[in-house]
Design a protein around this motif. Structure first.
Motif, PDB file in Angstrom:
ATOM      1  N   THR A 109       0.894  -1.249   0.082  1.00  0.00           N
ATOM      2  CA  THR A 109       0.147   0.135  -0.015  1.00  0.00           C
ATOM      3  C   THR A 109       0.799   1.163   0.151  1.00  0.00           C
ATOM      4  O   THR A 109       0.517   2.228  -0.731  1.00  0.00           O
ATOM      5  N   ALA A 110       2.056   1.206   0.774  1.00  0.00           N
ATOM      6  CA  ALA A 110       2.937   2.558   0.832  1.00  0.00           C
ATOM      7  C   ALA A 110       3.388   2.860  -0.562  1.00  0.00           C
ATOM      8  O   ALA A 110       3.365   3.572  -1.158  1.00  0.00           O
ATOM      9  N   GLY A 111       3.864   1.448  -1.291  1.00  0.00           N
ATOM     10  CA  GLY A 111       4.516   1.675  -2.460  1.00  0.00           C
ATOM     11  C   GLY A 111       3.322   2.204  -3.474  1.00  0.00           C
ATOM     12  O   GLY A 111       3.972   3.072  -4.298  1.00  0.00           O
ATOM     13  N   SER A 112       2.186   1.660  -3.369  1.00  0.00           N
ATOM     14  CA  SER A 112       1.215   1.962  -4.317  1.00  0.00           C
ATOM     15  C   SER A 112       0.865   3.497  -3.967  1.00  0.00           C
ATOM     16  O   SER A 112       0.461   4.317  -5.116  1.00  0.00           O
ATOM     17  N   LEU A 113       0.681   3.916  -2.685  1.00  0.00           N
ATOM     18  CA  LEU A 113       0.397   5.011  -2.578  1.00  0.00           C
ATOM     19  C   LEU A 113       1.489   6.078  -3.009  1.00  0.00           C
ATOM     20  O   LEU A 113       1.194   7.409  -3.904  1.00  0.00           O
ATOM     21  N   ASP A 114       2.658   5.865  -3.237  1.00  0.00           N
ATOM     22  CA  ASP A 114       3.755   6.733  -3.597  1.00  0.00           C
ATOM     23  C   ASP A 114       3.416   7.077  -5.347  1.00  0.00           C
ATOM     24  O   ASP A 114       3.350   8.052  -5.909  1.00  0.00           O
ATOM     25  N   LEU A 115       3.242   5.837  -5.891  1.00  0.00           N
ATOM     26  CA  LEU A 115       2.652   5.773  -7.277  1.00  0.00           C
ATOM     27  C   LEU A 115       1.482   6.456  -7.690  1.00  0.00           C
ATOM     28  O   LEU A 115       1.442   7.125  -8.453  1.00  0.00           O
ATOM     29  N   LEU A 116       0.478   5.950  -6.807  1.00  0.00           N
ATOM     30  CA  LEU A 116      -0.533   6.826  -6.837  1.00  0.00           C
ATOM     31  C   LEU A 116      -0.580   8.224  -6.708  1.00  0.00           C
ATOM     32  O   LEU A 116      -1.500   9.075  -7.320  1.00  0.00           O
ATOM     33  N   GLN A 117       0.194   8.774  -5.849  1.00  0.00           N
ATOM     34  CA  GLN A 117       0.378   9.904  -5.513  1.00  0.00           C
ATOM     35  C   GLN A 117       0.991  10.817  -6.864  1.00  0.00           C
ATOM     36  O   GLN A 117       0.526  11.864  -7.072  1.00  0.00           O
ATOM     37  N   ARG A 118       1.699  10.116  -7.431  1.00  0.00           N
ATOM     38  CA  ARG A 118       2.225  10.667  -8.738  1.00  0.00           C
ATOM     39  C   ARG A 118       1.116  10.620  -9.655  1.00  0.00           C
ATOM     40  O   ARG A 118       0.821  11.767 -10.606  1.00  0.00           O
TER      41      ARG A 118
END
Length: 429
Positions: free
Chosen positions: A288-297
């Protein structure tokens, strides 16, 4: 005291043994009701024949192992004993959630009849997955309990579980299934139209337990039933204690309010379940943390794109407004140019007419000037002649005045000569 009269199950159950729309009917085979209460009959209802009777005092359900006996009891207990700790067979968390598919809106409704008055009351439960998606998160599993007193306008058979209900006498609900919100709205409308229904809703376990107690349906009796059927054994197993401490625990559970301890037990059970899934949750957290970083972009890019789109839409709107304004201005200017052309043509005609008038007026003015000059010349000539006459007369008068002095001197000399002559004549005499 109440006895179970009917059970209705709709769109609920495990995948291999589901209840599409099932009614278990136990009515009218017991002893007559001692003091039957007045019963309100519908507008086209039929008068009941014979005395009102209690439900069947006992019944036997023959099914093979795995046929669904425990499922039926679990569903009934889920209405009278809410909470996964009260599930038949132990605190198997999520067992009831497995009875509901993603698109389901499951219904379990129990109709109870009073043993003395024969009055009916219906209690039920509605459950569905929020977002129409099965999840391991218990917070996405929505549950709603309700109760009402059946009568004209709403009964167990006419529950608004579907948008269109079958004709009178049919027990199957037909049409598209309602959602929990649609079911609650339809029930609320029925409750507003028929105040005698005494309709009520609850969403919290403790409040629903208190409401059941107020209705006369003691949940504690069903807790005993759950314990007696915990391992599908007989009722005597409930009191099969080996030590006095076990018997003391039984009495304490019977007389002690377990709501506080149930909350603590639910909390501990949930915490234990989370600890059991710690590795899975940790991996999910990292993912989720990695996804959040990508999703934030993606969110930032989407925000930038939306900003550009909004700027483009704003510019497009302004361009449309400008084009509309310019079009309106051009049309106005064309109309104004036509008006000015008409005015110019009118002015040219006026100028031509004015030039003609000016030429005519010039000729008239010249003629008048010539005539005036001629008349002035004639008057001046007459005046000159008169002046010449006056000059001649003046010259003549002047010459006369000049001659008058000589004449006067001559007259004076003549007078003196006459005097001298007279004197001389007198002297001579």
């Amino acid at each position: 005291m109440y006895e179970l009269n009917r059970v209705r199950l709709y769109s609920i159950g495990p995948a291999g043994a589901r209840y599409a729309d099932t009614v278990l009917d136990l009515r009218g085979v017991g002893e007559p009701v001692a003091q039957p209460a007045p019963q309100q009959i519908g507008l086209f209802g039929e008068e009941p024949e014979g005395p009102r009777r209690r439900p069947a005092p006992a019944g036997v359900l023959f099914l093979e192992n795995g046929g669904g006996k425990s499922v039926l009891l679990k569903l009934i207990f889920s209405v009278m004993l809410p909470g996964h700790r009260n599930t038949l067979g132990g605190a198997s968390s999520g067992v009831l959630r497995k009875f509901l598919l993603a698109d389901d809106c499951g219904h379990v409704a129990l109709e109870w009849q009073h043993t003395v008055t024969g009055e009916l009351i219906v209690v039920g439960k509605v459950s569905e997955w929020r977002g129409r998606q099965v999840s391991s998160d218990p917070r996405k599993f929505a549950e709603l309990w309700y109760s009402f007193r059946p009568g004209p306008g709403l009964t167990l058979d006419s529950l608004p579980v579907a948008e269109r209900i079958g004709l009178a006498g049919e027990q199957k609900a037909r049409g598209r299934r309602r959602t929990m919100k649609g079911f609650r709205d339809a029930m609320t409308e029925a409750g507003k139209a028929n105040l005698h229904l005494d309709l009520g809703f609850e969403e919290i376990h403790d409040r629903w337990n208190e409401h059941l107690g107020e209705l006369g349906l003691d949940p504690e009796l069903f807790r005993y039933q759950r314990e007696m059927n915990a391992d599908e054994g007989e009722a005597a197993g409930l009191f099969a204690v080996k030590h006095d401490a076990d018997f003391t625990d039984l009495l304490l559970r019977a007389v002690t309010d377990t709501r506080d301890t149930d909350g603590l037990a639910d909390l501990v059970h949930g915490f234990a379940a989370k600890l059991g899934r710690r590795a899975e949750l940790t991996a999910e957290r990292d993912f989720t943390a990695g996804s959040l970083d990508l999703l934030q972009r993606i969110v930032d890019a989407t925000a930038a794109r939306e900003s550009v789109r909004e700027t483009h839409r704003g510019a497009e709107r302004r361009t449309r407004r400008l084009a509309h304004t310019l079009g309106a201005r051009a049309a106005a200017e064309r109309d104004r140019a036509q008006d000015l052309a008409i005015d110019v043509a009118t002015a040219a005609s006026a100028v031509t007419a004015a030039e003609a008038d000016r030429t005519r007026h010039s000729l008239i003015t010249a003629e008048l000037t010539h005539r005036h000059a001629t008349l002035g010349l004639a008057a001046a000539t007459a005046d000159a002649a008169a002046l010449r006459r006056e000059l001649t007369e003046a010259r003549t008068l002047y010459a006369a005045w000049q001659a008058a002095e000589a004449v006067l001197r001559h007259r004076a000399a003549a007078d003196r000569a006459a005097v001298v002559a007279a004197a001389t004549r007198e002297a001579d005499l």
